[in-house]
Design a protein around this motif. Sequence first.
Motif, PDB file in Angstrom:
ATOM      1  N   ASP A 365       7.477  -8.508  -6.756  1.00  0.00           N
ATOM      2  CA  ASP A 365       8.838  -8.182  -6.351  1.00  0.00           C
ATOM      3  C   ASP A 365       8.983  -8.208  -4.829  1.00  0.00           C
ATOM      4  O   ASP A 365       9.878  -7.582  -4.279  1.00  0.00           O
ATOM      5  N   ARG A 366       8.098  -8.917  -4.174  1.00  0.00           N
ATOM      6  CA  ARG A 366       8.106  -8.951  -2.716  1.00  0.00           C
ATOM      7  C   ARG A 366       8.075 -10.399  -2.220  1.00  0.00           C
ATOM      8  O   ARG A 366       7.508 -11.281  -2.873  1.00  0.00           O
ATOM      9  N   GLN A 389       8.399  -5.158   3.353  1.00  0.00           N
ATOM     10  CA  GLN A 389       8.058  -5.179   1.921  1.00  0.00           C
ATOM     11  C   GLN A 389       9.264  -4.776   1.059  1.00  0.00           C
ATOM     12  O   GLN A 389       9.159  -3.989   0.120  1.00  0.00           O
ATOM     13  N   THR A 390      10.410  -5.335   1.413  1.00  0.00           N
ATOM     14  CA  THR A 390      11.657  -5.025   0.711  1.00  0.00           C
ATOM     15  C   THR A 390      11.647  -5.609  -0.699  1.00  0.00           C
ATOM     16  O   THR A 390      11.339  -6.791  -0.876  1.00  0.00           O
ATOM     17  N   PRO A 391      11.982  -4.813  -1.732  1.00  0.00           N
ATOM     18  CA  PRO A 391      12.096  -5.369  -3.089  1.00  0.00           C
ATOM     19  C   PRO A 391      13.189  -6.441  -3.126  1.00  0.00           C
ATOM     20  O   PRO A 391      14.282  -6.259  -2.589  1.00  0.00           O
ATOM     21  N   GLY A 393      14.007  -8.202  -6.164  1.00  0.00           N
ATOM     22  CA  GLY A 393      14.357  -8.534  -7.547  1.00  0.00           C
ATOM     23  C   GLY A 393      15.827  -8.842  -7.743  1.00  0.00           C
ATOM     24  O   GLY A 393      16.187  -9.849  -8.364  1.00  0.00           O
ATOM     25  N   ARG A 396      16.832 -12.260  -5.908  1.00  0.00           N
ATOM     26  CA  ARG A 396      15.936 -13.415  -6.001  1.00  0.00           C
ATOM     27  C   ARG A 396      16.693 -14.709  -6.259  1.00  0.00           C
ATOM     28  O   ARG A 396      16.365 -15.754  -5.691  1.00  0.00           O
TER      29      ARG A 396
END
Length: 812
Positions: A365-366, A389-391, A393, A396
């Motif tokens: 998720d990174r 390291q922002t998600p 998801g 995307r």
Amino acid sequence: MRKQRLVVVGNGMAGIRTVEELLALAPDLYDITVFGAEPHGNYNRILLSPVLAGEMALPDIMLNDLDWYRQQGITLHAGRSVSCIDRVARKVRSSDGTEAEYDRLLLATGSTPFILPIPGSDLPGVIAYRDIADTEAMIAAAATYKHAVVIGAGLLGLEAANGLKRRGMEVTVVQFADWIMERQLDKPAADLLQISLEARGLRFLLGKSSEALLAKDGRVAAVRLKDGMEIAADLVVMAAGIRPNTQLAEAAKLHCGKGKMSGIVVSDTMQTFDPKIYAVGECVNHRGTVYGLVAPLFEQAKVCANHLANFGIGRYGGSSVSTKLKVTGIDVFSAGEFMGGKNAEEIVLHDRVGGVYKKLVVDGDRLAGAVLIGDTADGAWYFRLIKDQTPIGEMRDRLMFGEGSLGDSGHAHGKNAAAMADSAEVCGCNGVCKGTIVKAIREHGLFTIDAVRKHTKASSSCGSCTGLVEQILASTVGGAYKPASSADKPVCACTDYPHATLRQTIREQKLLSIDAVMRFLEWRTPNGCASCRPALNYYLISTWPNEAQDDPQSRFINERAHANIQKDGSFSVVPRMWGGLTTPDELRRIADVAEKYQVPTLKVTGGQRIDLLGIKKADLPGVWKDLGMPSGHAYGKSIRTVKTCVGSEHCRFGTQRSMDMGVSLEKMLFGMWSPHKVKLAVSGCPRNCAESGIKDVGIIGIDSGWEIHVAGNGGIKTEVAQFLCKVGSEDEVREYSGAFLQLYREEGFYLERTVHYVARVGLDHVKQRVVEDGNGRRALYQRLLYALQDAADPWVERVAGVAKREYEVLPA
């Protein structure tokens, strides 16, 4: 209580940035002494490639000139390398014996280029590419030789290759790896970049190893590869990597790493194992890592300055780095683990025709890494996602289309720069976030990009964030934003006034000296600098000829010495030959002077003159006296030459007497100072053997008279002269040409060539003033004649006192 003594070894970007940060925190804590191996102030090494390409010169890339050190009370030992450190006595000694004691010592010795250990690597013509001296050596080689080989296809290698190609050399790049910029790009991105570079004329040999450099007549002549292939090479540029410069530290028995872990080992406070000695920059090994990009070096400088100022709260934990560059003008960005990994996925957009490549590496998720070619606008956003390291998801499916595709949920770039968070980093080189820029704009009332650079340093290094800084500026001040313009740009840091204002003020107030201008316009620096003084001097003497005070000390060394200084410190002398014509007596004198003063080189110039190269400065007065010929002004911002063909005097194709016309023009214009150098040519027929089509003023003979063309340039970027008008007589050639040159003298900015002047004001403006307005044209011409009526030969002045050449005013 005496101040503490800080000695800085290294006058580069990292060391002086530390000093700047320290002065901001504790301006009165130290007496500061700086040792620099180069004879200059601190300059921006990132911008060496534009200097090589001819887009800039050394003054354009200076960060801190010599006056800055004096103003800050810093003792600068320029051109002096430190040879040893005495840690017991706490002092350093330079190679010439200069000593300086320290309470704190800062090592910023940078890096040294890696020279391949192959036979012939020490031959003349083999150089590295690390500093301005290397750059000047390449420029000199490009003017003489044809074939260049660059070993190494990293950023420096490609910039060297591009610059040499733009200077007319045939360039081959040899690379051991299978693709270019292998540390910053994956192979598809590198291939796309290579296609663009090959279209510019560069040749690549990849996956090749150099075996030896071959010599001819004592100079490098070829590169032999391990597969037996030989490549012609009059110049070889080693760009195969750098190594931390730890020689001085190792000799002082400071702890340094070895091999791939080399560098002066430092703690998180940038201290070496000797607590009195700090180190920053490319010479440093921090937690096993050596950084070569400027952003980490500036982060180190901030922490180091914090501790030198006795604040004691800064810690350097290492840097997350991204590469955002312009490689020969092509945008390139990479960050993170862009090569991917075992469990990584790749999202790729590859548009060969459009020259765009985007690759995003996703791990779970990174966002783990990114590579961008051609379109790097979202590079800073991708880097923040990687670093924080922002998600990703929820975004995307839109990730490839950039931050702007997120609407209100994201921080759009470009026209939505106002939506960026204040904490978002804008300038990676200098670690400047959006909030810092906005605060400076509001507190100091900034309206231009140059003002923002001055107060925040944003976009002042590599320049890749300039567009984003401009967008933030525009969104902050709205309609008050002033887009960057050369016409509005201040002459230098001594004043806020641009060139046009200086000219107008000098004319309206009838100011006759540099001091008078500086007093009237309230100059910040009492004596000005090397940028503004020559400009002011020219504006004065061109606006008020025969009245304004000409200040010889405000001219460059070439104009002061009346000869061209060469890279070895000797001078070249070019006597004037009117229209390229000479006599046996003149040739005999030139030969006698060459023998008497042991002149090593004589060369026929492109302007049909003879250049005597390698003359000692002490011999110049004797050379001028013995030549007994007028100065060719080959050194000045002035009339240089009038090149001619043989014309109808001798040529069976000639329609007009080009030699007579050329001699007449050159004598008319003798002693004419101008914003930049001026070259003329006269061709006796449309075959144009004198190359009139690429001169500042080009005259071409036709059956019915003459054509006049203006604003040509045969330099790095060739510009064809534009048609101005057709005239019927020689008198009209002199009048129209003289009027154009006087208009340029009165309206051109200092160091602005005619091609750039005409591009700025427009050819229609020039035609209106010179062709359509007859009274105005004649007035311009008469002002030119008035300015030149007592033109003095500088060589005669220096040898026998002032001896003015009586000028015969030609009829209007």
